[in-house]
Design a protein around this motif. Structure first.
Motif, PDB file in Angstrom:
ATOM      1  N   ALA A  45       0.873  -1.170   0.000  1.00  0.00           N
ATOM      2  CA  ALA A  45       0.000   0.000   0.000  1.00  0.00           C
ATOM      3  C   ALA A  45       0.912   1.222   0.000  1.00  0.00           C
ATOM      4  N   TYR A  46       0.426   2.342  -0.548  1.00  0.00           N
ATOM      5  CA  TYR A  46       1.248   3.550  -0.595  1.00  0.00           C
ATOM      6  C   TYR A  46       0.412   4.794  -0.321  1.00  0.00           C
ATOM      7  N   ARG A  47       1.165   5.889  -0.026  1.00  0.00           N
ATOM      8  CA  ARG A  47       0.545   7.199   0.194  1.00  0.00           C
ATOM      9  C   ARG A  47       1.396   8.219  -0.561  1.00  0.00           C
ATOM     10  N   THR A  48       0.754   9.081  -1.347  1.00  0.00           N
ATOM     11  CA  THR A  48       1.470  10.110  -2.097  1.00  0.00           C
ATOM     12  C   THR A  48       1.666  11.341  -1.216  1.00  0.00           C
ATOM     13  N   ALA A  49       2.464  12.280  -1.697  1.00  0.00           N
ATOM     14  CA  ALA A  49       2.754  13.498  -0.936  1.00  0.00           C
ATOM     15  C   ALA A  49       1.488  14.313  -0.668  1.00  0.00           C
ATOM     16  N   ASP A  50       0.507  14.226  -1.561  1.00  0.00           N
ATOM     17  CA  ASP A  50      -0.743  14.975  -1.340  1.00  0.00           C
ATOM     18  C   ASP A  50      -1.776  14.194  -0.534  1.00  0.00           C
ATOM     19  N   GLY A  51      -1.384  13.002  -0.028  1.00  0.00           N
ATOM     20  CA  GLY A  51      -2.261  12.235   0.852  1.00  0.00           C
ATOM     21  C   GLY A  51      -3.088  11.152   0.183  1.00  0.00           C
ATOM     22  N   ALA A  52      -3.049  11.073  -1.147  1.00  0.00           N
ATOM     23  CA  ALA A  52      -3.803  10.027  -1.845  1.00  0.00           C
ATOM     24  C   ALA A  52      -3.183   8.663  -1.512  1.00  0.00           C
ATOM     25  N   THR A  53      -4.013   7.652  -1.443  1.00  0.00           N
ATOM     26  CA  THR A  53      -3.526   6.309  -1.128  1.00  0.00           C
ATOM     27  C   THR A  53      -3.866   5.349  -2.263  1.00  0.00           C
ATOM     28  N   GLY A  54      -3.168   4.248  -2.293  1.00  0.00           N
ATOM     29  CA  GLY A  54      -3.418   3.241  -3.310  1.00  0.00           C
ATOM     30  C   GLY A  54      -2.689   1.967  -2.962  1.00  0.00           C
ATOM     31  N   ALA A  55      -2.733   1.022  -3.871  1.00  0.00           N
ATOM     32  CA  ALA A  55      -2.067  -0.260  -3.655  1.00  0.00           C
ATOM     33  C   ALA A  55      -1.504  -0.748  -4.980  1.00  0.00           C
ATOM     34  N   ILE A  56      -0.386  -1.441  -4.870  1.00  0.00           N
ATOM     35  CA  ILE A  56       0.237  -2.067  -6.030  1.00  0.00           C
ATOM     36  C   ILE A  56       0.379  -3.544  -5.710  1.00  0.00           C
ATOM     37  N   HIS A  57      -0.098  -4.394  -6.591  1.00  0.00           N
ATOM     38  CA  HIS A  57       0.033  -5.837  -6.418  1.00  0.00           C
ATOM     39  C   HIS A  57       1.120  -6.325  -7.367  1.00  0.00           C
ATOM     40  N   ALA A  58       1.980  -7.217  -6.876  1.00  0.00           N
ATOM     41  CA  ALA A  58       3.119  -7.668  -7.677  1.00  0.00           C
ATOM     42  C   ALA A  58       3.526  -9.078  -7.300  1.00  0.00           C
ATOM     43  N   ASP A  59       4.151  -9.771  -8.236  1.00  0.00           N
ATOM     44  CA  ASP A  59       4.711 -11.092  -7.948  1.00  0.00           C
ATOM     45  C   ASP A  59       5.932 -10.966  -7.042  1.00  0.00           C
ATOM     46  N   LEU A  60       6.653  -9.860  -7.177  1.00  0.00           N
ATOM     47  CA  LEU A  60       7.840  -9.621  -6.373  1.00  0.00           C
ATOM     48  C   LEU A  60       7.775  -8.210  -5.801  1.00  0.00           C
TER      49      LEU A  60
END
Length: 144
Positions: free
Chosen positions: A28-43
């Motif tokens: 999961a991540y958060r950008t400098a402006d506060g937006a959040t998201g997720a990245i799914h990956a094999d590695l």
């Protein structure tokens, strides 16, 4: 920084690992402006240092290995008359590099790990007093 399929998400912080059935499947991540998201990956690779919150969240212990040297990082102001590009400083006993970051220089100075507290406190003064000559070679202060 977080990367998603080769796309860089600058000024973005990985905040936690995503697990599915006990396996890490992304972050999961958060950008400098506060937006959040997720990245799914094999590695998923965490490259945020020894004090990594992501590494700690895995429960994996940090390994300590003896090393003969350390690197001190610091910034120096840069003027318009300074030469562009990376500048190495190498003497018989020491090495440093000054990286051009536009309006400042990011500096790395190698030191022996057992350096005394006095030497460690002198590091910023070394950086502040370093000068850059017209020959593109930084000249360290006297006694360096």
């Amino acid at each position: 920084m977080v990367a998603d399929h080769g796309r860089r998400l600058a000024r973005t912080e990985a905040t936690e690992l995503i697990r599915v059935a006990g396996k890490v499947t992304g972050c999961a991540y958060r950008t400098a402006d506060g937006a959040t998201g997720a990245i799914h990956a094999d590695l998923t690779v965490a490259c945020d240092g020894r004090a990594s919150a992501l590494r700690a969240s895995t429960g994996l212990p940090a390994r300590s290995r003896p090393t003969p040297m350390d690197v001190w990082w610091f910034r120096l102001p840069r003027t318009a008359t300074d030469p562009a590009g990376a500048l190495p400083v190498v003497t018989a006993r020491r090495a440093a590099v000054l990286l051009d970051r536009g309006d400042y220089r990011q500096c790395a100075k190698s030191t022996i790990c057992s350096a005394s507290a006095t030497q460690r406190t002198r590091c910023p003064r070394w950086g502040a007093s370093a000068s850059i000559s017209r020959s593109r070679t930084p000249s360290p202060p006297p006694g360096y």
